[in-house]
Design a protein around this motif. Structure first.
Motif, mmCIF file in Angstrom:
data_model
loop_
_atom_site.group_PDB
_atom_site.id
_atom_site.type_symbol
_atom_site.label_atom_id
_atom_site.label_comp_id
_atom_site.label_asym_id
_atom_site.label_seq_id
_atom_site.Cartn_x
_atom_site.Cartn_y
_atom_site.Cartn_z
ATOM 1 N N ILE A 244 -12.559 -21.077 17.756
ATOM 2 C CA ILE A 244 -11.139 -21.268 18.337
ATOM 3 C C ILE A 244 -10.992 -22.430 18.941
ATOM 4 O O ILE A 244 -12.018 -23.131 19.580
ATOM 5 C CB ILE A 244 -11.004 -20.184 19.654
ATOM 6 C CG1 ILE A 244 -11.112 -18.780 19.100
ATOM 7 C CG2 ILE A 244 -9.857 -20.386 20.350
ATOM 8 C CD1 ILE A 244 -11.140 -17.782 20.179
ATOM 9 N N TYR A 245 -10.080 -23.168 18.554
ATOM 10 C CA TYR A 245 -9.914 -24.934 19.212
ATOM 11 C C TYR A 245 -8.957 -24.534 20.622
ATOM 12 O O TYR A 245 -7.827 -23.780 20.513
ATOM 13 C CB TYR A 245 -9.151 -25.482 18.274
ATOM 14 C CG TYR A 245 -8.492 -26.672 18.701
ATOM 15 C CD1 TYR A 245 -9.431 -27.698 19.293
ATOM 16 C CD2 TYR A 245 -6.951 -27.092 18.945
ATOM 17 C CE1 TYR A 245 -8.686 -29.054 20.017
ATOM 18 C CE2 TYR A 245 -6.611 -28.035 19.421
ATOM 19 C CZ TYR A 245 -7.491 -28.956 19.867
ATOM 20 O OH TYR A 245 -6.988 -30.162 20.381
ATOM 21 N N ASP A 254 -6.069 -20.970 16.532
ATOM 22 C CA ASP A 254 -6.800 -20.350 15.128
ATOM 23 C C ASP A 254 -7.017 -21.619 14.437
ATOM 24 O O ASP A 254 -6.410 -22.333 13.802
ATOM 25 C CB ASP A 254 -5.653 -19.348 14.612
ATOM 26 C CG ASP A 254 -6.344 -19.011 13.259
ATOM 27 O OD1 ASP A 254 -7.716 -18.870 13.203
ATOM 28 O OD2 ASP A 254 -5.651 -18.688 12.232
ATOM 29 N N SER A 255 -8.518 -21.653 14.070
ATOM 30 C CA SER A 255 -8.989 -22.857 13.066
ATOM 31 C C SER A 255 -8.783 -22.461 11.694
ATOM 32 O O SER A 255 -8.719 -23.154 10.518
ATOM 33 C CB SER A 255 -10.453 -22.693 13.561
ATOM 34 O OG SER A 255 -11.224 -21.336 12.948
ATOM 35 N N THR A 264 -7.561 -27.767 7.854
ATOM 36 C CA THR A 264 -7.878 -26.652 8.882
ATOM 37 C C THR A 264 -9.446 -26.486 8.548
ATOM 38 O O THR A 264 -9.911 -27.312 7.658
ATOM 39 C CB THR A 264 -7.173 -25.387 8.425
ATOM 40 O OG1 THR A 264 -7.466 -25.116 6.831
ATOM 41 C CG2 THR A 264 -5.669 -25.425 8.487
ATOM 42 N N LEU A 265 -10.076 -25.678 9.467
ATOM 43 C CA LEU A 265 -11.454 -25.840 9.361
ATOM 44 C C LEU A 265 -11.961 -25.021 7.766
ATOM 45 O O LEU A 265 -12.893 -25.870 7.126
ATOM 46 C CB LEU A 265 -12.123 -24.986 10.540
ATOM 47 C CG LEU A 265 -13.495 -24.413 10.244
ATOM 48 C CD1 LEU A 265 -14.161 -25.883 10.335
ATOM 49 C CD2 LEU A 265 -13.973 -23.647 11.619
ATOM 50 N N PRO A 266 -11.316 -24.239 7.243
ATOM 51 C CA PRO A 266 -11.690 -23.616 5.996
ATOM 52 C C PRO A 266 -11.735 -24.702 4.885
ATOM 53 O O PRO A 266 -12.505 -24.576 3.971
ATOM 54 C CB PRO A 266 -10.945 -22.393 5.706
ATOM 55 C CG PRO A 266 -9.837 -22.312 6.983
ATOM 56 C CD PRO A 266 -10.497 -23.157 8.088
ATOM 57 N N LEU A 300 -17.143 -12.528 11.886
ATOM 58 C CA LEU A 300 -16.560 -13.209 12.886
ATOM 59 C C LEU A 300 -15.149 -13.561 12.157
ATOM 60 O O LEU A 300 -15.172 -14.444 11.249
ATOM 61 C CB LEU A 300 -17.330 -14.332 13.305
ATOM 62 C CG LEU A 300 -16.394 -15.243 14.345
ATOM 63 C CD1 LEU A 300 -16.421 -14.531 15.442
ATOM 64 C CD2 LEU A 300 -17.726 -16.362 14.541
ATOM 65 N N SER A 301 -14.178 -13.274 12.901
ATOM 66 C CA SER A 301 -12.716 -13.640 12.551
ATOM 67 C C SER A 301 -12.022 -13.828 13.702
ATOM 68 O O SER A 301 -12.359 -13.306 14.867
ATOM 69 C CB SER A 301 -12.188 -12.507 11.391
ATOM 70 O OG SER A 301 -11.925 -11.496 11.905
ATOM 71 N N SER A 302 -10.609 -14.015 13.425
ATOM 72 C CA SER A 302 -9.484 -14.332 14.482
ATOM 73 C C SER A 302 -9.308 -12.842 15.382
ATOM 74 O O SER A 302 -9.050 -12.803 16.402
ATOM 75 C CB SER A 302 -8.179 -14.548 14.026
ATOM 76 O OG SER A 302 -7.520 -13.520 12.886
#
Length: 386
Positions: A244-245, A254-255, A264-266, A300-302
């Motif tokens: 989380i940013y 949301d990353s 984005t992160l992904p 691990l997710s949103s």
């Protein structure tokens, strides 16, 4: 009185029409569902119950790891798997239980050394752009020091570290780096968390010649220095997890969908993973580079991030850290002990594959690393929630 005739339905003709009608309705419903899914898919966050489900998203591991007997000449192979693990905050954190570093030290199949520098990143800068002397402990400059055996800059930086840094912890990591015999080192495991992303560092810029972008600086440090000097060294890159940013106003982002710097992160991790493939193809490099996907490879997710992450939004709790450690242990131990790699011809085969991580409960625990080594990994001072 005439007998009334009753018309009997001809089922042999009616049933096919009924079946056809049902099929038509089913097709319409399926098409409608597909159209609806296609229009909304990019807006849907990955739910934890779908993580590791091939129908939703696949774990993007890249296998390029081999037993040392297939990499080194027989005269150079001492028969011992020498492993160095380098990383930052998440690797060392242990306030709510055993750290990833501690677990790797006990269960990786070899002699393990760990150097973790909380507050550092993969992204590197030229000294003129350093925020403070701790930048000398970023990944690129670690590659520089190990490549040339030159730790002078780090030694000098130790006396200039800011008060926020645990100097004793940094010194322990530096001493570990100095103690590693690079000629005998077989494997380097690199695990940095998502601080590069939350700091807004660039993931990739092909025009960056000053080592300011995450992927460019990292692979320039590897391929242009470390792997040139030590071509038999094999590298395992471990991805960050979902994070989380928090912006300057404390608002959570949301990353999965928030673009910082350039992606984005992904999406940024796709660049990092692709870099492993490119590094593997370097003509002068006789070793190999692997990638462990812990973004999709852990639960691990949103949907559960607030429960699974500490208050900084980056470091996972013990449950997720155990999953990360298990993924690394299983990936590493199963790769270097594979009985299927029985000839050097395997080095030229296509080893890219996706697979789900497996818990280390079904794997024989290695006893080659001592608890004394593991106990030397202490917990850095931090203001993170326990």
């Amino acid at each position: 009185m005439a007998k009334k005739l009753v018309r009997k339905p001809r089922w042999s003709r009616i049933i096919p029409f009924i079946i056809a009608f049902i099929l038509i309705i089913a097709v319409v419903l399926v098409v409608h569902a597909l159209i609806r899914w296609d229009n909304t898919y990019t807006e849907i966050l990955i739910d934890e119950k779908y993580v590791n489900d091939e129908n939703m998203t696949e774990v993007e591991n890249y296998y390029g790891l081999y037993p040392t007997s297939l990499i080194r000449r027989e005269s150079d192979d001492d028969g011992i798997n020498s492993i160095l693990v380098i990383g930052n905050d998440t690797l060392a954190y242990s306030k709510d239980g055993e750290s990833i570093a501690h677990k790797l030290s006990k269960k990786l199949d070899g002699e393990v050394s760990v150097a973790a520098f909380p507050g550092t990143q993969i992204t590197s800068h030229t000294p003129a752009d350093f925020k403070d002397s701790s930048d000398y402990f970023d990944m690129f400059w670690i590659c520089y020091a190990l490549s040339f055996g030159d730790f002078a800059n780090m030694d000098e930086a130790m006396g200039e570290l800011p008060e926020s840094v645990n100097k004793e912890f940094y010194q322990s990591g530096l001493d570990t780096l100095k103690s590693v015999d690079m000629d005998k080192l077989d494997y380097l495991i690199v695990y940095y968390d998502a601080h590069d992303y939350t700091e807004g560092n660039t993931f990739y810029d092909e025009n960056d010649t000053e080592f300011k972008s995450m992927m460019y600086s990292f692979y320039q440090g590897l391929t242009n220095m470390l792997l040139v000097h030590y071509p038999y060294l094999q590298v395992v890159v471990v991805s960050p997890t979902y994070c989380i940013y928090y912006d300057e106003n404390g608002k959570a982002h949301d990353s999965e969908t928030t673009v910082l710097a350039d992606r984005t992160l992904p999406n940024g991790l796709t660049a990092l993973r692709d870099g492993c493939v490119v590094t593997n193809d370097a003509e002068y490099y006789e070793g190999s580079t692997s990638y462990i996907d812990n973004y999709y490879g852990v639960k691990l997710s949103s949907e559960n991030a607030e429960k699974m992450l500490l208050k900084d939004g980056i470091i996972p709790n013990k449950e997720i850290r155990d999953q990360i450690a298990d993924n690394i242990i299983t990936f590493f131990n199963s790769s270097i002990n594979s009985e299927n790699l029985d000839s050097e011809n395997d080095l030229n085969s296509d080893n890219e594959t996706d697979s789900e991580p497996v818990s280390d409960e079904n794997m024989e625990e290695s006893e080659s690393a001592s608890d004394n080594e593991a106990d030397s990994i202490s917990d850095p001072d931090s203001d993170l929630a326990e």
